[in-house]
Design an enzyme around this catalytic site. Sequence first.
Site, PDB file in Angstrom:
ATOM      1  N   ALA A  66       0.872  -1.174   0.000  1.00 48.47           N
ATOM      2  CA  ALA A  66       0.000   0.000   0.000  1.00 48.47           C
ATOM      3  C   ALA A  66       0.909   1.223   0.000  1.00 48.47           C
ATOM      4  CB  ALA A  66      -0.874  -0.017   1.250  1.00 48.47           C
ATOM      5  N   GLY A 109       0.589  -4.946   0.877  1.00 43.48           N
ATOM      6  CA  GLY A 109      -0.593  -4.968   0.015  1.00 43.48           C
ATOM      7  C   GLY A 109      -0.317  -5.583  -1.354  1.00 43.48           C
ATOM      8  N   GLU A 112      -0.698  -9.182  -0.815  1.00 45.41           N
ATOM      9  CA  GLU A 112      -2.126  -9.426  -0.566  1.00 45.41           C
ATOM     10  C   GLU A 112      -2.935  -9.340  -1.851  1.00 45.41           C
ATOM     11  OE1 GLU A 112      -1.831  -6.379   2.604  1.00 45.41           O
ATOM     12  OE2 GLU A 112      -3.010  -7.785   3.787  1.00 45.41           O
ATOM     13  N   GLU A 132       4.462  -5.248   7.156  1.00 41.15           N
ATOM     14  CA  GLU A 132       3.727  -4.170   7.832  1.00 41.15           C
ATOM     15  C   GLU A 132       4.166  -3.973   9.276  1.00 41.15           C
ATOM     16  OE1 GLU A 132       2.340  -6.535   5.915  1.00 41.15           O
ATOM     17  OE2 GLU A 132       0.787  -5.645   4.645  1.00 41.15           O
TER      18      GLU A 132
END
Length: 258
Positions: A66, A109, A112, A132
């Site tokens: 992200a 992300g 993911e 993270e």
Amino acid sequence: IPTYETLLVETRGPVTLITLNRPQALNALNSQILADLIAALGAYDADPGQGCAVLTGSEKAFAAGADIKEMMTLSFADVFGGDFFSGYDRVTATRKPIIAAVAGYALGGGCELAMMCDFILAADNAKFGQPEIKLGVTPGMGGSQRLTRAVGKAKAMEMCLTGRMMDAVEAERSGLVSRIVPVSELVDEAVKTATTIAGMGPLAVLANKEMVNAAFETGLKQGISFERRLFHGLFGTADQTEGMAAFSEKRPAKWTGA
Ligand code: CAA
């Protein structure tokens, strides 16, 4: 095909090739990438001429997570109130298959997003991780759940708690990816695999995807019963009649999606 700010989208016959294209940020997933992905996947799912999609990045990065710079100033009220990351549900809501073709970094992300696809083909330079924890947070796009189901508790827990990356060989050995291919052949091999899928009966493709996902998302008893009912349902289709007739007549099947 419309153009997108952060994606390159092209069709190769019945295959939609979507390339994440924010090279200056290693394809970090910001709100523009999400908006573009939602639009591109919606268009793909709605196009009857398209039977399979490939989602890829660059040779250096599928996606490095992200977008930390976009996220760093958000408050609890911002993320909880706006249900931050829920837009990615569009990826898993896509009914037709999506193959993730991962080269380079698939972190946070990015890992993911790859796991939201139906399976991952890895280049030999792929690296997967959920770093993270190093940012004081946790996975937020399904990583703690999908990684654990894919590779088991020991590896998922170690990766989430330490942030260490897994290379392609470990990822294949652990069941995170279906196969490893040389990085220079990754996209062609993914498109070839997608072309094979797009050549199958479209109803059987939807049914196979739904039932394998049921194995991932439900208990065994419920999953087996779901599989059996979907399997039964396909006996109401012309493609079942045609597919089995073609086999017994030793000829290729002509699918109609009916
Ligand atoms: N967000 C925003 N920008 C990012 C980014 C990210 N996740 N990852 C990389 N970038 C940017 C860098 O800031 C850099 O920009 P500038 O040139 O403007 O400084 C550019 O992309 C190139 O990156 P690097 O110079 O760092 O490249 P490198 O080859 O030295 O290192 C890397 C590569 C190891 C992947 C490193 O970039 C890195 O550690 N990135 C962050 C990985 C990460 O923590 N991801 C998880 C994000 S959180 C998350 O995803 C939450 C969730 O659960 C969904």
